[in-house]
Design a protein around this motif. Structure first.
Motif, mmCIF file in Angstrom:
data_model
loop_
_atom_site.group_PDB
_atom_site.id
_atom_site.type_symbol
_atom_site.label_atom_id
_atom_site.label_comp_id
_atom_site.label_asym_id
_atom_site.label_seq_id
_atom_site.Cartn_x
_atom_site.Cartn_y
_atom_site.Cartn_z
ATOM 1 N N THR A 94 -48.046 5.745 -39.229
ATOM 2 C CA THR A 94 -49.278 6.524 -39.136
ATOM 3 C C THR A 94 -50.077 6.429 -40.429
ATOM 4 O O THR A 94 -51.298 6.254 -40.401
ATOM 5 C CB THR A 94 -48.966 8.002 -38.811
ATOM 6 N N VAL A 95 -49.401 6.498 -41.561
ATOM 7 C CA VAL A 95 -50.083 6.387 -42.858
ATOM 8 C C VAL A 95 -50.712 5.003 -42.994
ATOM 9 O O VAL A 95 -51.849 4.873 -43.456
ATOM 10 C CB VAL A 95 -49.113 6.685 -44.023
ATOM 11 N N ARG A 96 -49.990 3.952 -42.584
ATOM 12 C CA ARG A 96 -50.555 2.592 -42.641
ATOM 13 C C ARG A 96 -51.812 2.508 -41.780
ATOM 14 O O ARG A 96 -52.833 1.955 -42.195
ATOM 15 C CB ARG A 96 -49.531 1.559 -42.156
ATOM 16 N N ASP A 97 -51.747 3.066 -40.570
ATOM 17 C CA ASP A 97 -52.892 3.051 -39.664
ATOM 18 C C ASP A 97 -54.072 3.785 -40.280
ATOM 19 O O ASP A 97 -55.203 3.300 -40.262
ATOM 20 C CB ASP A 97 -52.504 3.685 -38.324
ATOM 21 N N LEU A 98 -53.818 4.949 -40.850
ATOM 22 C CA LEU A 98 -54.893 5.713 -41.470
ATOM 23 C C LEU A 98 -55.471 4.995 -42.685
ATOM 24 O O LEU A 98 -56.677 5.052 -42.932
ATOM 25 C CB LEU A 98 -54.392 7.107 -41.871
ATOM 26 N N SER A 99 -54.639 4.297 -43.430
ATOM 27 C CA SER A 99 -55.114 3.545 -44.593
ATOM 28 C C SER A 99 -56.072 2.437 -44.166
ATOM 29 O O SER A 99 -57.108 2.227 -44.798
ATOM 30 C CB SER A 99 -53.941 2.939 -45.365
ATOM 31 N N VAL A 100 -55.728 1.744 -43.094
ATOM 32 C CA VAL A 100 -56.597 0.684 -42.583
ATOM 33 C C VAL A 100 -57.921 1.276 -42.122
ATOM 34 O O VAL A 100 -58.996 0.757 -42.434
ATOM 35 C CB VAL A 100 -55.895 -0.078 -41.425
ATOM 36 N N ARG A 101 -57.842 2.377 -41.393
ATOM 37 C CA ARG A 101 -59.068 3.020 -40.902
ATOM 38 C C ARG A 101 -59.934 3.522 -42.047
ATOM 39 O O ARG A 101 -61.159 3.383 -42.025
ATOM 40 C CB ARG A 101 -58.716 4.174 -39.954
ATOM 41 N N LEU A 102 -59.313 4.099 -43.064
ATOM 42 C CA LEU A 102 -60.056 4.586 -44.216
ATOM 43 C C LEU A 102 -60.740 3.441 -44.942
ATOM 44 O O LEU A 102 -61.903 3.554 -45.343
ATOM 45 C CB LEU A 102 -59.122 5.334 -45.175
ATOM 46 N N ALA A 103 -60.069 2.323 -45.101
ATOM 47 C CA ALA A 103 -60.661 1.156 -45.761
ATOM 48 C C ALA A 103 -61.900 0.683 -45.001
ATOM 49 O O ALA A 103 -62.915 0.336 -45.608
ATOM 50 C CB ALA A 103 -59.636 0.038 -45.886
ATOM 51 N N LYS A 104 -61.834 0.686 -43.663
ATOM 52 C CA LYS A 104 -62.987 0.282 -42.854
ATOM 53 C C LYS A 104 -64.157 1.246 -43.036
ATOM 54 O O LYS A 104 -65.308 0.821 -43.160
ATOM 55 C CB LYS A 104 -62.600 0.211 -41.376
ATOM 56 N N VAL A 105 -63.867 2.545 -43.062
ATOM 57 C CA VAL A 105 -64.921 3.548 -43.247
ATOM 58 C C VAL A 105 -65.557 3.387 -44.624
ATOM 59 O O VAL A 105 -66.784 3.418 -44.761
ATOM 60 C CB VAL A 105 -64.362 4.982 -43.063
ATOM 61 N N GLU A 106 -64.736 3.203 -45.645
ATOM 62 C CA GLU A 106 -65.264 3.024 -46.995
ATOM 63 C C GLU A 106 -66.128 1.774 -47.087
ATOM 64 O O GLU A 106 -67.175 1.782 -47.734
ATOM 65 C CB GLU A 106 -64.118 2.957 -48.005
ATOM 66 N N GLU A 107 -65.710 0.713 -46.406
ATOM 67 C CA GLU A 107 -66.502 -0.524 -46.399
ATOM 68 C C GLU A 107 -67.847 -0.300 -45.721
ATOM 69 O O GLU A 107 -68.882 -0.743 -46.204
ATOM 70 C CB GLU A 107 -65.718 -1.618 -45.677
ATOM 71 N N GLN A 108 -67.821 0.419 -44.598
ATOM 72 C CA GLN A 108 -69.068 0.705 -43.886
ATOM 73 C C GLN A 108 -69.992 1.578 -44.733
ATOM 74 O O GLN A 108 -71.203 1.368 -44.758
ATOM 75 C CB GLN A 108 -68.783 1.383 -42.550
ATOM 76 N N LEU A 109 -69.430 2.555 -45.414
ATOM 77 C CA LEU A 109 -70.239 3.418 -46.281
ATOM 78 C C LEU A 109 -70.843 2.624 -47.425
ATOM 79 O O LEU A 109 -72.012 2.814 -47.771
ATOM 80 C CB LEU A 109 -69.399 4.575 -46.825
ATOM 81 N N ALA A 110 -70.069 1.754 -48.026
ATOM 82 C CA ALA A 110 -70.577 0.942 -49.128
ATOM 83 C C ALA A 110 -71.702 0.040 -48.658
ATOM 84 O O ALA A 110 -72.717 -0.118 -49.350
ATOM 85 C CB ALA A 110 -69.442 0.114 -49.735
ATOM 86 N N THR A 111 -71.557 -0.509 -47.471
ATOM 87 C CA THR A 111 -72.582 -1.390 -46.922
ATOM 88 C C THR A 111 -73.843 -0.606 -46.592
ATOM 89 O O THR A 111 -74.943 -1.018 -46.930
ATOM 90 C CB THR A 111 -72.067 -2.092 -45.650
ATOM 91 N N SER A 112 -73.708 0.556 -45.976
ATOM 92 C CA SER A 112 -74.883 1.344 -45.594
ATOM 93 C C SER A 112 -75.573 1.928 -46.821
ATOM 94 O O SER A 112 -76.786 2.063 -46.841
ATOM 95 C CB SER A 112 -74.503 2.447 -44.615
ATOM 96 N N THR A 113 -74.837 2.250 -47.868
ATOM 97 C CA THR A 113 -75.421 2.794 -49.094
ATOM 98 C C THR A 113 -76.243 1.733 -49.802
ATOM 99 O O THR A 113 -77.315 2.014 -50.330
ATOM 100 C CB THR A 113 -74.310 3.311 -50.040
ATOM 101 N N SER A 114 -75.781 0.495 -49.795
ATOM 102 C CA SER A 114 -76.505 -0.565 -50.495
ATOM 103 C C SER A 114 -77.762 -0.988 -49.750
ATOM 104 O O SER A 114 -78.633 -1.620 -50.310
ATOM 105 C CB SER A 114 -75.593 -1.777 -50.714
ATOM 106 N N ARG A 115 -77.898 -0.606 -48.482
ATOM 107 C CA ARG A 115 -79.075 -0.976 -47.677
ATOM 108 C C ARG A 115 -80.116 0.130 -47.592
ATOM 109 O O ARG A 115 -81.067 0.016 -46.853
ATOM 110 C CB ARG A 115 -78.637 -1.314 -46.258
#
Length: 122
Positions: A94-115
């Motif tokens: 479960t922690v591994r799954d949440l880590s992957v999901r969190l990384a995706k959210v952080e990537e999306q936030l970084a992308t949307s912030t830079s745009r």
């Protein structure tokens, strides 16, 4: 259904399932609905449901049987030796799954912030 109360969804789900077990609507030996069914019922992700079921396992209210499902445990029944290892493995997954999901959210936030409009990208 999980509500926006500030209390994490997995705790709300665990509370509801615990109340059903203690109230008798989920009797000893009764299988819990599948993870997918619980996710639909509570409008939550599979990982949130798995965390909620993990809490109930740690409390000794339910027990998993490999390949069969998760069942309400008889309060008088002894907890089998080695069950802690299965709980630990499930929590790690479960922690591994949440880590992957969190990384995706952080990537999306970084992308949307830079745009954002008004920001210069030099």
């Amino acid at each position: 259904m999980v509500r926006n109360t500030g209390r994490p969804g997995y705790l709300q789900i665990a509370d509801d399932l615990r109340a059903q077990i203690q109230g008798g609507s989920l009797a000893p030996g009764t299988p819990l609905p599948s993870t997918a069914q619980l996710a639909d019922r509570y409008d939550a992700s599979l990982s949130v449901v798995k965390m909620a079921v993990g809490i109930l396992r740690n409390e000794g209210l339910v027990i998993g049987q490999q390949g069969k499902g998760v069942f309400v445990r008889d309060a008088d029944e002894e907890r089998p030796a080695g069950d802690e290892q299965a709980d630990l493995a499930e929590l790690r997954a479960t922690v591994r799954d949440l880590s992957v999901r969190l990384a995706k959210v952080e990537e999306q936030l970084a992308t949307s912030t830079s745009r954002r409009p008004g920001r210069s990208s030099r």
